[in-house]
Design a protein around this motif. Structure first.
Motif, short mmCIF file in Angstrom:
data_model
loop_
_atom_site.label_atom_id
_atom_site.label_comp_id
_atom_site.label_asym_id
_atom_site.label_seq_id
_atom_site.Cartn_x
_atom_site.Cartn_y
_atom_site.Cartn_z
N GLN A 111 37.98 24.71 40.36
CA GLN A 111 37.19 25.13 39.22
C GLN A 111 38.10 25.73 38.17
O GLN A 111 39.27 26.02 38.43
CB GLN A 111 36.12 26.14 39.62
CG GLN A 111 36.67 27.43 40.22
CD GLN A 111 35.56 28.38 40.63
OE1 GLN A 111 34.41 28.22 40.27
NE2 GLN A 111 35.92 29.42 41.39
N GLY A 112 37.58 25.92 36.97
CA GLY A 112 38.37 26.48 35.89
C GLY A 112 37.58 26.54 34.60
O GLY A 112 36.39 26.22 34.56
N VAL A 113 38.25 26.95 33.55
CA VAL A 113 37.65 27.04 32.22
C VAL A 113 38.37 26.05 31.31
O VAL A 113 39.61 26.03 31.28
CB VAL A 113 37.77 28.48 31.66
CG1 VAL A 113 37.09 28.58 30.30
CG2 VAL A 113 37.17 29.49 32.63
N ARG A 114 37.60 25.24 30.60
CA ARG A 114 38.16 24.20 29.74
C ARG A 114 37.72 24.41 28.29
O ARG A 114 36.62 24.89 28.03
CB ARG A 114 37.72 22.81 30.21
CG ARG A 114 38.26 22.39 31.58
CD ARG A 114 37.73 21.03 31.97
NE ARG A 114 38.23 20.58 33.26
CZ ARG A 114 39.33 19.86 33.43
NH1 ARG A 114 40.05 19.49 32.37
NH2 ARG A 114 39.72 19.49 34.64
N ASN A 115 38.59 24.01 27.37
CA ASN A 115 38.23 23.97 25.96
C ASN A 115 37.36 22.74 25.69
O ASN A 115 37.27 21.84 26.55
CB ASN A 115 39.50 23.93 25.10
CG ASN A 115 39.97 25.32 24.73
OD1 ASN A 115 39.18 26.26 24.64
ND2 ASN A 115 41.28 25.47 24.52
N PRO A 116 36.73 22.65 24.52
CA PRO A 116 35.85 21.50 24.25
C PRO A 116 36.52 20.14 24.39
O PRO A 116 35.86 19.16 24.71
CB PRO A 116 35.42 21.75 22.79
CG PRO A 116 35.51 23.22 22.62
CD PRO A 116 36.68 23.65 23.44
#
Length: 329
Positions: A247-252
């Motif tokens: 899992q992680g955080v992504r930019n648009p």
């Protein structure tokens, strides 16, 4: 041959059954204690409620608190579960490796093969009887471990697909045990001495098990993806028991900004200091949380695939061992 094989291995069978009886005498009271605590904390109802849809937030929080209490009380048993993972390889070391290696090392194989018993018949009878006994043992072990570990898997967020508990329950212990014994027989046939055969069995079992668990298991079926915003009340639809691979955080634009984490900001997207939520990470407007996971309902499918892999490897090793026996002087 059947009578001779029984005479050779009856003490070994007796001590193996004695060891499993002692293990059961130790584990059954612990399992009963876990189940009583699980029920007393109301977690049986929680499991049923969380399996439904549209679960109230208050119910979810209450159940999560109960699961944490149970885990705090019995979490140390995960170390016991790790030790129980070694049982299949122990069967391979003390049943499989000596089966041929001890005969050849002591020279008793020459006496048997000169009494009208062919090498192939000798191998098939010994392998068949020992394999049948190991199969019965592995079925009992798998059923017992499934019963014992059930409360721990229900309390854990990753459920039955967790890295350790998956290996303990269901039908995969059958595949692991048959593979360990077949690997021991193969090693004893090729190296012809007990200690080298046991060393090869141990190293080979650990290597194959690790490779399958880490490299193959996550890809038995295409993983699913889940996205949800970092702002507001949006929460992932990952249910309890799903196996989150990463899992992680992504930019648009899909660029990964932060791995192995997720961000949940209050509505409005402002942090305590007034800055935009996640600004310190370089997040752009529209950034989102991303997860790759295997659904919990694939447990039995994954069990069947992995058991099939190890049974197929066991049959291949036994076939090669039977062929190799013809070369032994």
């Amino acid at each position: 041959m059947i009578w001779l094989t029984w005479r050779q291995h009856r003490k070994q069978a007796f001590y193996t059954l004695l060891g499993f009886a002692a293990l059961a005498a130790l584990m059954v009271p612990i399992g009963l204690s876990m189940r009583h605590s699980f029920a007393d904390l109301g977690l049986t109802d929680c499991v049923r409620q969380l399996a439904g849809t549209n679960v109230a937030e208050a119910t979810r929080e209450t159940c999560d608190a109960g699961f944490r209490r149970f885990t705090n009380r019995y979490g140390s048993l995960n170390l016991v579960a790790v030790l129980l993972l070694t049982l299949p390889v122990l069967v391979g070391l003390f049943w499989g490796a000596p089966l041929v290696a001890r005969e050849v090392e002591q020279g008793t194989h020459r006496f048997v093969w000169t009494q009208g018993v062919g090498r192939t018949r000798w191998a098939l009878v010994k392998f068949g009887l020992v394999g049948a006994a190991v199969l019965i043992l592995a079925i009992g072990y798998g059923l017992g471990m499934s019963w014992w570990v059930e409360p721990l898997t229900q309390a854990a967020h990753e459920g039955r697909l967790g890295m350790i508990v998956f290996d303990l329950q269901g039908i995969v212990p059958i595949g692991y045990t048959l593979f360990a014994v077949a690997l021991g027989i193969f090693a004893g046939t090729v190296w012809k001495r007990m200690l080298p055969a046991m060393g090869v069995t141990l190293a080979g079992f650990i290597g194959v098990r690790a490779a399958v668990a880490v490299l193959a298991r996550p890809h038995y079926q295409p993983a699913r993806t889940q996205t949800f915003p970092i702002e507001g009340d949006g929460t992932p639809e990952i249910s309890r028991g799903d196996w989150i691979l990463t899992q992680g955080v992504r930019n648009p634009d899909g660029t990964m900004i932060a791995e192995d984490t997720r961000i949940q900001c209050p509505p409005g997207g402002k942090g305590p200091d007034g800055r935009a939520c996640g600004a310190e990470l370089g997040l752009e407007p529209g950034a989102y949380n991303w997860q790759l996971y295997q659904p919990a309902d694939r447990f039995w499918l994954f069990q069947g695939i992995e058991t099939g892999i190890f049974v197929a490897l066991a049959l291949l090793l036994l076939y090669v061992a039977v062929r190799w026996i013809r070369r032994i002087a």
